[in-house]
Write a protein that holds these residues in place. Structure first.
Motif, PDB file in Angstrom:
ATOM      1  N   UNK A 170       0.869  -1.177   0.000  1.00 55.56           N
ATOM      2  CA  UNK A 170       0.000   0.000   0.000  1.00 55.56           C
ATOM      3  C   UNK A 170       0.901   1.221   0.000  1.00 55.56           C
ATOM      4  N   UNK A 171       1.078   1.832  -1.164  1.00 60.53           N
ATOM      5  CA  UNK A 171       1.946   2.996  -1.315  1.00 60.53           C
ATOM      6  C   UNK A 171       1.142   4.253  -0.997  1.00 60.53           C
ATOM      7  N   UNK A 172       1.552   4.976   0.023  1.00 59.18           N
ATOM      8  CA  UNK A 172       0.784   6.150   0.446  1.00 59.18           C
ATOM      9  C   UNK A 172       1.541   7.456   0.287  1.00 59.18           C
ATOM     10  N   UNK A 173       2.871   7.418   0.121  1.00 65.48           N
ATOM     11  CA  UNK A 173       3.631   8.651  -0.111  1.00 65.48           C
ATOM     12  C   UNK A 173       4.810   8.377  -1.040  1.00 65.48           C
ATOM     13  N   UNK A 174       5.346   9.474  -1.584  1.00 64.51           N
ATOM     14  CA  UNK A 174       6.571   9.414  -2.369  1.00 64.51           C
ATOM     15  C   UNK A 174       7.329  10.713  -2.147  1.00 64.51           C
ATOM     16  N   UNK A 175       8.605  10.725  -2.528  1.00 63.71           N
ATOM     17  CA  UNK A 175       9.454  11.883  -2.290  1.00 63.71           C
ATOM     18  C   UNK A 175      10.176  12.284  -3.579  1.00 63.71           C
ATOM     19  N   UNK A 176      10.057  13.546  -4.021  1.00 64.75           N
ATOM     20  CA  UNK A 176      10.750  13.996  -5.236  1.00 64.75           C
ATOM     21  C   UNK A 176      12.267  13.965  -5.072  1.00 64.75           C
ATOM     22  N   UNK A 177      12.970  13.926  -6.208  1.00 61.54           N
ATOM     23  CA  UNK A 177      14.429  13.833  -6.225  1.00 61.54           C
ATOM     24  C   UNK A 177      15.006  14.910  -7.151  1.00 61.54           C
ATOM     25  N   UNK A 178      14.973  16.186  -6.722  1.00 56.39           N
ATOM     26  CA  UNK A 178      15.468  17.273  -7.579  1.00 56.39           C
ATOM     27  C   UNK A 178      16.983  17.363  -7.545  1.00 56.39           C
ATOM     28  N   UNK A 179      17.524  18.289  -8.332  1.00 57.25           N
ATOM     29  CA  UNK A 179      18.927  18.651  -8.217  1.00 57.25           C
ATOM     30  C   UNK A 179      19.074  19.751  -7.175  1.00 57.25           C
ATOM     31  N   UNK A 180      20.089  19.656  -6.315  1.00 62.58           N
ATOM     32  CA  UNK A 180      20.373  20.643  -5.271  1.00 62.58           C
ATOM     33  C   UNK A 180      21.688  21.340  -5.643  1.00 62.58           C
ATOM     34  N   UNK A 181      21.678  22.659  -5.742  1.00 66.65           N
ATOM     35  CA  UNK A 181      22.908  23.344  -6.149  1.00 66.65           C
ATOM     36  C   UNK A 181      23.180  24.558  -5.272  1.00 66.65           C
ATOM     37  N   UNK A 182      24.453  24.969  -5.204  1.00 65.86           N
ATOM     38  CA  UNK A 182      24.866  26.153  -4.452  1.00 65.86           C
ATOM     39  C   UNK A 182      24.860  27.349  -5.403  1.00 65.86           C
ATOM     40  N   UNK A 183      23.901  28.237  -5.191  1.00 67.66           N
ATOM     41  CA  UNK A 183      23.695  29.376  -6.096  1.00 67.66           C
ATOM     42  C   UNK A 183      24.938  30.253  -6.227  1.00 67.66           C
TER      43      UNK A 183
END
Length: 475
Positions: A170-183
């Protein structure tokens, strides 16, 4: 709520490695289970947990829940009280045990092998190889869909086997996987908003490294983030491991080009530390100012908000990068599914609790500090999420820093895309075939040769699971 004796050291402080085993260890254990096979012997290659669970004592209804110590520790504190209150209101004695995520696979196998233990066990990767030993929860999913809307396609693909027509989780959540960068590192090279394509990552990351000596942080190691980013790169180049019909198609020009790209990125913009990384390494490097770009969830950023606010204010995010094909896809960073072992005598009670949890999706999202996104499209959290991402209640600077995650569904997908997260894809993931393939090319093996070797491994894995009737296709 009582916490299990296995949870020495508690949570992970928002990063992705605790005091004990990291997610790297967790996935190694999962790979062992997958290779061993759950239909025959189950624990042939595993040792049992440090303390064997016994049946609940006393009369009346009871519910025993086992789950990982969340990467956002505040979630566990909330969940324990939430579960206890549900139990008090419904005449159910609820026990929640939290253990390190690395211990979940072995503990699950031990309990299934013993025929007793917890009624609900939560995994953070698709538990597809457990299907023969768990209940079909199609009825729970159907009820949740009728109340909270269609399940996101890749959440379904992470918990449903189209070959057997069963929901094993029973899948109830998921988590995005963006790119993280130092501006502050990307502004001087003309990319203040970070890279938008893999080519910009190569060109801009090379300039950042030449200018500041700070490398890009894309892992090629036996850990989860290396696994996920390898898939994102391959998908964005138009390749995949399997096709939609679960046939192996990894040895393609698109995959070879993606592997060749990764070798170039390593030579021009990275250092050899990425070959020995754990799942926490990219988080730690970004927070310490030693990396310019990583692919990860917002957990590293949430950790930095507490430990290093100046760095947190300099961390920004980009969606999945586009490849030459014009595609831009990333995997789910975490996809949370509960399983109900067949031995459970409290299956009906467990299902009632799962539906109640689905009813409180907004609480799940809030108490995970927006780490967990809802799996059902008209749920309360789905309605509220855009507002939270426009104006982060957890004090992002600027307040709309997470705004790009509003359309994360459009650039996210499941392990196994364009097919389901079947048992074969699970073993490919947990034995690190793709990171090893990328690392081989980065170290000098021709891309064609690295891909051909991976193809041999993948075909063997698919043939094994196809023989057991859990995987479709024929190639």
């Amino acid at each position: 709520m009582r916490k299990g004796a296995d949870e020495q050291g508690g949570g992970t402080g928002g990063t992705e490695s605790g005091a004990g085993l990291s997610r790297r260890g967790f996935l190694k254990t999962t790979g062992t289970l997958t290779v061993a096979g759950l239909g025959s012997g189950l624990l042939a290659a595993c040792t049992g947990p440090s303390s064997s669970p016994g049946p609940a004592s006393g009369g009346g209804k009871s519910l025993r829940i086992l789950q990982w110590s969340h990467f956002i520790p505040a979630y566990d504190k909330w969940f324990d009280g939430f579960a206890k209150k549900w139990g008090d209101d419904n005449g159910v004695r609820v026990t929640v045990d939290h253990i390190d995520n690395a211990d979940i696979p072995a503990r699950s196998a031990a309990e299934i092998n013993a025929g007793q233990g917890h009624d609900l066990i939560e995994w953070i990767v698709p538990p597809s190889s457990l299907e023969p030993s768990v209940l079909d929860v199609s009825d729970v999913v159907q009820q949740a869909v009728s109340k909270h809307g269609e399940q996101i396609s890749y959440c379904k693909a992470s918990s449903f086997n189209p070959t057997t027509n069963r929901y094993y989780g029973f899948c109830h959540t998921w988590t995005p996987d963006p790119g993280d960068y130092r501006k502050s590192l990307w502004e001087p090279v003309g990319l203040p908003n970070g890279p938008s394509t893999w080519q910009e990552l190569l060109e801009g990351g090379t300039m950042v490294k030449q200018r500041s000596k700070i490398p890009v942080g894309i892992g090629m190691s036996q850990e989860v983030d290396s696994n996920m980013v390898a898939r994102a790169l391959i998908w964005s180049y138009g390749g995949s491991i399997q096709d939609a019909n679960q046939n192996v198609v990894i040895n393609s020009p698109e995959v070879i080009d993606a592997v060749d790209y990764m070798a170039k990125l390593f030579k021009q913009a990275m250092t050899d530390e990425i070959f020995s990384w754990t799942a926490a390494s990219n988080n730690q490097g970004l927070i310490a100012g030693r990396l310019s770009y990583i692919v990860n969830s917002i957990s590293a950023y949430r950790s930095a908000q507490g430990s290093n606010p100046d760095v947190a204010n300099d961390i920004f995010f980009v969606p999945a990068l586009k490849g030459p094909s014009g595609k831009a896809l990333a995997g789910e960073h975490v996809v949370r599914s509960y399983i109900i072992p067949k031995f459970s005598k409290q299956a009906d009670t467990a299902k009632q609790f799962l539906l109640y949890l689905a009813d409180h999706s907004s609480d799940v999202a809030q108490n995970s500090r927006l780490y967990d996104f809802p799996a059902f499209k008209t749920s309360a959290a789905w309605q509220q999420l855009p507002g939270w991402l426009d104006n982060d209640p957890f004090k992002s600077q600027p307040a709309n820093k997470l705004q790009l995650l509003k359309d994360a569904e459009s650039w996210s997908t499941n392990v196994g895309f364009p097919g389901p997260s079947n048992a074969a894809e699970s073993e490919v993931f947990n034995t690190f075939v793709l990171p090893n393939m990328m690392a081989a090319a980065a170290k000098g093996t021709p891309a064609k040769e690295a891909v051909a070797k991976a193809e041999t491994q993948v075909k063997t894995i698919f043939a094994k699971w196809r023989k057991q009737g859990l995987v479709g296709g024929n190639a």
